[in-house]
Design an enzyme around this catalytic site. Structure first.
Site, PDB file in Angstrom:
ATOM      1  N   GLN A 130       0.852  -1.192   0.000  1.00  0.00           N
ATOM      2  CA  GLN A 130       0.000   0.000   0.000  1.00  0.00           C
ATOM      3  C   GLN A 130       0.885   1.239   0.000  1.00  0.00           C
ATOM      4  OE1 GLN A 130      -1.753   2.038   3.305  1.00  0.00           O
ATOM      5  NE2 GLN A 130      -1.570   3.429   1.545  1.00  0.00           N
ATOM      6  N   ASP A 240      -1.460  10.187  -3.975  1.00  0.00           N
ATOM      7  CA  ASP A 240      -0.339  10.349  -3.045  1.00  0.00           C
ATOM      8  C   ASP A 240       0.662  11.343  -3.638  1.00  0.00           C
ATOM      9  OD1 ASP A 240       1.966  10.061  -1.460  1.00  0.00           O
ATOM     10  OD2 ASP A 240       1.670   7.911  -1.208  1.00  0.00           O
ATOM     11  N   GLY A 266      -5.210   9.720  -0.847  1.00  0.00           N
ATOM     12  CA  GLY A 266      -3.805  10.074  -0.780  1.00  0.00           C
ATOM     13  C   GLY A 266      -2.945   8.992  -0.160  1.00  0.00           C
ATOM     14  N   HIS A 267      -1.992   9.437   0.655  1.00  0.00           N
ATOM     15  CA  HIS A 267      -0.941   8.572   1.189  1.00  0.00           C
ATOM     16  C   HIS A 267      -1.485   7.525   2.158  1.00  0.00           C
ATOM     17  CE1 HIS A 267       3.269   7.711   1.912  1.00  0.00           C
ATOM     18  NE2 HIS A 267       3.165   7.964   3.201  1.00  0.00           N
ATOM     19  N   PHE A 268      -2.264   7.962   3.137  1.00  0.00           N
ATOM     20  CA  PHE A 268      -2.766   7.066   4.182  1.00  0.00           C
ATOM     21  C   PHE A 268      -4.137   6.519   3.772  1.00  0.00           C
ATOM     22  CE2 PHE A 268       0.352   9.505   6.616  1.00  0.00           C
ATOM     23  CZ  PHE A 268       0.948   8.511   7.384  1.00  0.00           C
TER      24      PHE A 268
END
Length: 290
Positions: A130, A240, A266-268
């Site tokens: 991920q 991201d 996005g990232h998380f």
């Protein structure tokens, strides 16, 4: 997945002088599939709390805090590098007596995990990736500018310190997210609490300056993937700002049978897409674990 309420233990184990904190679910079955969760910057194992709650009654989820993060404590003379993070994680796995597991790699967890996989390919029953990058095209221009700084550059430290601020930490949670109201503030506030500790500032700078060592290993990790072809589930936040969507798609070159799922976030990605990602992981564990 199970509708049972997960019981989670919070423990420490000593690994060569490092007091590693970890969370471990206590599933109903003694022979439950094992998922090792390796977190990313600037977070810690707490980023997996909700995933553990959802899956932990049916699977054994184990999430350590890497050295320099969360509740893990390191000696004053600990030399921070990604090699050292992998060495401690190797020792952690051995202290817990694990010899086979699916590995979830995210952000810093990817270079840590791939080093571990190089050392012990026999341990890896599968991968959940991920936003854990292993390809040049998975580096945005922003990432390249921040992650290839050299300590000889007099402005480098100030540039990297910008990554350790509350504004940047919050931005990593919210940038690229379609519905920011789904992101609880607890994550970035706890992350920043640890980042603001003086000893953690130096640890994080050391790791940021060492990040080039990961990029230099991409070819080795790609060769490892081609050689061992682990079953792989890729769940990727497409927006991201550091590790964009091409980094997720790139895995398919070396793992054409991998399962790729892209999410408008996005990232998380777990923060706002847990309800979609958790069932994918559960199904993957059920199919992969033999």
């Amino acid at each position: 997945m199970s509708d049972r309420i997960t019981r989670t233990a919070h423990r420490h184990v000593d690994v060569d002088g490092v007091r590693v904190f970890y969370r471990e679910s206590l599933p109903d079955r003694a022979d439950a599939p094992v998922l090792l969760l390796l977190h990313g910057f600037p977070s810690a194992s707490h980023q997996f709390r909700r995933l553990i709650d959802v899956l932990g009654s049916h699977y054994r989820l184990i999430a350590p805090d890497l050295p320099g993060f969360g509740h893990t404590e390191t000696p004053d003379d600990f030399a921070f590098s990604f090699d050292r993070l992998a060495e401690v994680t190797d020792g952690f796995v051995q202290r817990l007596g694990l010899d086979r597991f699916v590995m979830y790699v995210f952000d810093y967890g990817a270079p840590t995990g791939f080093r571990l996989a190089e050392r012990h390919p026999e341990w890896i029953a599968g991968l959940v990736v991920q936003n854990g990058n292993a390809y040049e095209e998975g580096l945005s221009e922003l990432a390249r500018s921040m992650l290839t700084q050299h300590p000889d550059n007099p402005d480098a430290e100030n540039t990297l310190r910008d990554l350790l601020t509350l504004a940047t930490t919050r931005g990593q949670y919210e940038t690229g997210v379609a519905e920011p109201e789904l992101i609880a503030p607890d994550g970035w506030i706890l992350d920043q609490y640890f980042l603001d500790k003086p000893e953690r500032q130096q640890a994080q700078l050391a790791l940021l300056f060492d990040y080039h060592s990961n990029i230099e290993r991409y070819d080795r990790w790609q060769a490892w993937l081609r050689k061992h072809t682990p079953p792989t589930l890729i769940t990727w936040g497409s927006n991201d700002p550091f590790f964009p969507e091409p980094g997720g798609r790139a895995y398919l070159r070396d793992l054409p049978d991998a399962e790729l799922h892209l999410f408008d976030t996005g990232h998380f990605a777990l923060e706002d897409h847990l309800s979609q990602i958790a069932p994918l992981i559960a199904d993957f564990l059920d199919r992969t674990w033999r």
